[in-house]
Design a protein around this motif. Sequence first.
Motif, PDB file in Angstrom:
ATOM      1  N   ALA A  51       0.958  -1.259  -0.023  1.00  0.00           N
ATOM      2  CA  ALA A  51      -0.141   0.000  -0.006  1.00  0.00           C
ATOM      3  C   ALA A  51       0.983   1.239   0.046  1.00  0.00           C
ATOM      4  N   ASN A  52       0.554   2.394  -0.577  1.00  0.00           N
ATOM      5  CA  ASN A  52       1.148   3.381  -0.783  1.00  0.00           C
ATOM      6  C   ASN A  52       2.553   3.249  -1.108  1.00  0.00           C
ATOM      7  N   PRO A  53       2.884   2.542  -2.557  1.00  0.00           N
ATOM      8  CA  PRO A  53       4.178   2.377  -2.941  1.00  0.00           C
ATOM      9  C   PRO A  53       4.978   3.496  -3.184  1.00  0.00           C
ATOM     10  N   VAL A  54       6.447   3.363  -3.047  1.00  0.00           N
ATOM     11  CA  VAL A  54       7.288   4.358  -3.689  1.00  0.00           C
ATOM     12  C   VAL A  54       7.026   4.491  -5.016  1.00  0.00           C
ATOM     13  N   PRO A  55       7.710   5.487  -5.963  1.00  0.00           N
ATOM     14  CA  PRO A  55       7.474   5.541  -7.317  1.00  0.00           C
ATOM     15  C   PRO A  55       7.915   4.531  -7.976  1.00  0.00           C
ATOM     16  N   SER A  56       9.307   3.932  -7.616  1.00  0.00           N
ATOM     17  CA  SER A  56       9.709   2.952  -8.322  1.00  0.00           C
ATOM     18  C   SER A  56       8.836   1.643  -8.107  1.00  0.00           C
ATOM     19  N   ALA A  57       8.255   1.355  -7.057  1.00  0.00           N
ATOM     20  CA  ALA A  57       7.367   0.165  -6.744  1.00  0.00           C
ATOM     21  C   ALA A  57       6.240   0.349  -7.633  1.00  0.00           C
ATOM     22  N   ALA A  58       5.763   1.545  -7.791  1.00  0.00           N
ATOM     23  CA  ALA A  58       4.429   1.697  -8.518  1.00  0.00           C
ATOM     24  C   ALA A  58       4.534   1.401  -9.997  1.00  0.00           C
ATOM     25  N   SER A  59       5.890   1.949 -10.336  1.00  0.00           N
ATOM     26  CA  SER A  59       6.516   1.796 -11.631  1.00  0.00           C
ATOM     27  C   SER A  59       6.555   0.399 -12.356  1.00  0.00           C
ATOM     28  N   ILE A  60       7.124  -0.509 -11.339  1.00  0.00           N
ATOM     29  CA  ILE A  60       7.330  -1.780 -11.522  1.00  0.00           C
ATOM     30  C   ILE A  60       5.818  -2.536 -11.587  1.00  0.00           C
ATOM     31  N   ALA A  61       4.957  -2.049 -10.948  1.00  0.00           N
ATOM     32  CA  ALA A  61       3.485  -2.630 -10.859  1.00  0.00           C
ATOM     33  C   ALA A  61       2.980  -2.578 -12.232  1.00  0.00           C
ATOM     34  N   ARG A  62       3.093  -1.216 -12.836  1.00  0.00           N
ATOM     35  CA  ARG A  62       2.443  -0.761 -14.029  1.00  0.00           C
ATOM     36  C   ARG A  62       3.145  -1.519 -15.175  1.00  0.00           C
ATOM     37  N   GLY A  63       4.452  -1.702 -14.960  1.00  0.00           N
ATOM     38  CA  GLY A  63       4.953  -2.669 -16.174  1.00  0.00           C
ATOM     39  C   GLY A  63       4.631  -3.943 -16.099  1.00  0.00           C
ATOM     40  N   VAL A  64       4.491  -4.556 -14.832  1.00  0.00           N
ATOM     41  CA  VAL A  64       3.720  -5.996 -14.901  1.00  0.00           C
ATOM     42  C   VAL A  64       2.434  -5.937 -15.656  1.00  0.00           C
ATOM     43  N   HIS A  65       1.714  -5.128 -15.160  1.00  0.00           N
ATOM     44  CA  HIS A  65       0.115  -5.214 -15.776  1.00  0.00           C
ATOM     45  C   HIS A  65       0.180  -5.066 -17.207  1.00  0.00           C
ATOM     46  N   LEU A  66       1.102  -4.088 -17.506  1.00  0.00           N
ATOM     47  CA  LEU A  66       1.127  -3.978 -19.125  1.00  0.00           C
ATOM     48  C   LEU A  66       1.702  -5.494 -19.591  1.00  0.00           C
ATOM     49  N   GLY A  67       2.767  -5.849 -19.061  1.00  0.00           N
ATOM     50  CA  GLY A  67       3.498  -7.316 -19.696  1.00  0.00           C
ATOM     51  C   GLY A  67       2.316  -8.178 -19.679  1.00  0.00           C
ATOM     52  N   ALA A  68       1.456  -8.192 -18.662  1.00  0.00           N
ATOM     53  CA  ALA A  68       0.576  -9.385 -18.393  1.00  0.00           C
ATOM     54  C   ALA A  68      -0.525  -9.528 -19.510  1.00  0.00           C
ATOM     55  N   ALA A  69      -1.058  -7.912 -19.771  1.00  0.00           N
ATOM     56  CA  ALA A  69      -2.106  -7.699 -20.642  1.00  0.00           C
ATOM     57  C   ALA A  69      -1.625  -8.477 -22.261  1.00  0.00           C
ATOM     58  N   GLU A  70      -0.173  -7.967 -22.562  1.00  0.00           N
ATOM     59  CA  GLU A  70       0.466  -8.184 -23.630  1.00  0.00           C
ATOM     60  C   GLU A  70       0.600  -9.724 -23.955  1.00  0.00           C
ATOM     61  N   ALA A  71       1.166 -10.296 -22.843  1.00  0.00           N
ATOM     62  CA  ALA A  71       1.523 -11.927 -22.876  1.00  0.00           C
ATOM     63  C   ALA A  71       0.353 -12.559 -22.983  1.00  0.00           C
ATOM     64  N   LYS A  72      -0.758 -12.169 -22.503  1.00  0.00           N
ATOM     65  CA  LYS A  72      -1.834 -12.957 -22.542  1.00  0.00           C
ATOM     66  C   LYS A  72      -2.549 -13.026 -23.890  1.00  0.00           C
TER      67      LYS A  72
END
Length: 302
Positions: free
Chosen positions: A41-62
């Motif tokens: 919860a309330n992630p630091v900017p780098s952690a929030a950025s990683i999560a965004r990258g994971v979500h985009l990667g998962a959508a494209e990989a799917k």
Amino acid sequence: MYATRQNFIALFWLFSLVAFEVARLPAQANPTLRVGLVTRANPVPSAASIARGVHLGAAEAKETATLFGGSVLLFEESVTSTAEAAAAGLLSQRNVQLLIGSSTQDAEALSRFAETHGLIFFNTASRSSTLRVSCRRHTFNVEASDSMYSSALRRRATPSAADSAVLWAASLEKYGASQINERFRNRYHLPMDGSAWAGWIAVKIAAEAALRARSARPAELLAYLEASSTSFDGHKGWPLSFRSGDHQLRQPLYLVARSPLGSAPRIQETPQLTALGAAGAIANQLLDQLMPQVSSCRQSRT
């Protein structure tokens, strides 16, 4: 226009290569890769950025996996007590085969959990040498280490206090970089930084490994990721692979130099891809120059 055409041809070639490799493997049950993302919860900017990258990667990989009869599912669990508890919930309730942590502070705990439970852990956040010298076989380091960033900075032709070394830059254009930067910007209205790229490429690598190995079982993924012939395209122009021993991802970094006021920063790849044109140059050997060898890992795997 010419650069855009080159990028399209490169992407088409890569897609065709993946299709060929999948098609020539023995027919097995269609793999379903189940990815567990541990956040805070309330992630630091780098952690929030990683999560965004994971979500985009998962959508494209799917989308890609669906074309070949497979599937990629992403499950997210926020840490409420400990990272181990979050990982345990993802394993027991979602039966994940792969863990990704968005926070640096959770990397060590998730690495230990993955080793104990036979899962794959992709480290996308921690640069710590401690995680590398632990030599855990189920941990694969996508983020570069502190020593790699330091090594990249030592390669500057004209050192400046304003210089920095990064994993990725939103202004990169070659080798399909402009397309992934554009897709990220369109989805989140933010530039893609190194943390976002790490999250994105972690899912891309895992999904491609499952398709090529025709299995999402951790043991088969592990064997494929460790194979000396395995490499991946991260839109950096180089073949990316995991080094044996510490499982550090071989990859170039980028030197960013501050430019005069009003102009864009100057970005230089290190090592430079043109070095591959030298007689006898091998990509892994050139990339390994950024990566001091972890002797304890080498000894433990022989």
